[in-house]
Design an enzyme around this catalytic site. Structure first.
Site, short mmCIF file in Angstrom:
data_model
loop_
_atom_site.label_atom_id
_atom_site.label_comp_id
_atom_site.label_asym_id
_atom_site.label_seq_id
_atom_site.Cartn_x
_atom_site.Cartn_y
_atom_site.Cartn_z
N ILE A 62 19.83 13.04 17.76
CA ILE A 62 19.41 13.62 16.49
C ILE A 62 20.50 14.59 16.08
CG2 ILE A 62 18.00 15.33 17.73
CD1 ILE A 62 16.23 15.55 15.26
N SER A 63 20.95 14.50 14.85
CA SER A 63 22.06 15.32 14.38
C SER A 63 21.70 16.81 14.40
CB SER A 63 22.47 14.93 12.96
OG SER A 63 22.95 13.62 12.93
N SER A 94 14.93 9.35 15.44
CA SER A 94 13.60 9.81 15.82
C SER A 94 12.74 10.16 14.62
CB SER A 94 13.70 11.03 16.76
OG SER A 94 14.32 12.12 16.11
N ASP A 120 16.38 1.73 11.33
CA ASP A 120 17.16 1.86 12.57
C ASP A 120 17.23 0.50 13.23
OD1 ASP A 120 18.02 4.60 14.25
OD2 ASP A 120 17.93 2.75 15.45
N HIS A 121 18.32 0.26 13.97
CA HIS A 121 18.52 -1.05 14.57
C HIS A 121 17.87 -1.18 15.94
CE1 HIS A 121 21.77 1.41 16.18
NE2 HIS A 121 21.93 0.53 17.14
#
Length: 234
Positions: A62-63, A94, A120-121
């Site tokens: 998470i950034s 997340s 998201d992949h």
């Protein structure tokens, strides 16, 4: 200044980001304040309020909060609260920024007409993001009303089924500025995307891509960053 912005609680973290000038808009401050970052840092809840990236499993992170603030501030002019803005969050991880963006376009009560798609992949991350959002009443309401949609997909291709988008955020470093994402922007619209530099030194830069009302595209290189790569599932 970002490293000074950490706090012991979510409220303290957001206050410190605001006091450092990393958050300037009251709307962004309110939206981030109402989303408890600890709900989205399952592998390191004690470090959730540090202004730094944190692991979330699946070799993903998470950034840092200041980067989420920068993205929200940059995209804000294209996300009016009362206009039903449509937003795409690529590399939603997340689910934290997806939730923040939904607050911005749906209002504090979650009853606005905005819509956010998180892509998201990795199936495990999409499942986790749904679980994380359901940890709050606000998050459950956004999911149950369909104002937030979380899907598995290749972020490099965007999510054309839900487009076009007033704003696109990309939370992983693209190898190039993918035209497919530019095509999914509304006119006007804006994209915030980290892109690998071609200088051979492994550097990355945030690019702010604007499409005006006539469809003309302009691209501006902003700040140097360090993100995980935008790839297919490992």
């Amino acid at each position: 200044m970002a490293w000074r912005s950490s706090g012991r609680t979510n409220a303290e973290l957001i206050t410190n980001l605001f006091n450092a000038g990393l958050i300037t808009s009251p709307r962004v401050r309110e939206s981030m304040s109402s989303v408890d970052r600890a709900h989205y840092c399952p592998s390191s809840p004690l470090a959730a309020y540090e202004d730094s990236p944190q692991p979330i499993g699946f070799r993903a992170t998470i950034s840092a909060p200041h980067m989420h603030a920068s993205a929200a501030e940059s995209l804000l002019p294209f996300m009016p609260e009362d206009a039903g803005a449509n937003v795409l969050d690529i590399g939603s991880g997340s689910g934290y920024l997806t939730h923040v963006l939904a607050n911005l376009v749906c209002g504090a009560d979650g009853k606005g007409d905005g819509h956010v798609v998180g892509v998201d992949h990795i199936q495990g991350l999409v499942d986790m993001s749904r679980e994380n959002m359901r940890r709050s009443e606000e998050g459950r309401r956004l999911l149950d009303t369909g104002r937030v949609e979380l899907v598995v997909g290749d972020g490099r291709k965007g999510y054309p089924e839900g487009g076009p988008y007033d704003a696109i955020h990309v939370g992983a470093a693209a190898a190039e500025l993918h035209q497919s994402l530019v095509d999914q922007l509304k006119a006007p619209g804006r994209m915030f995307i980290p892109v690998e530099d071609k200088d051979g030194w492994g550097s990355q830069w945030i690019w702010v891509v604007d499409k005006d009302k006539d469809g003309k595209v302009t691209k501006k290189r902003d700040m140097g960053v360090r993100y995980v790569p935008l790839t297919d599932a490992p």
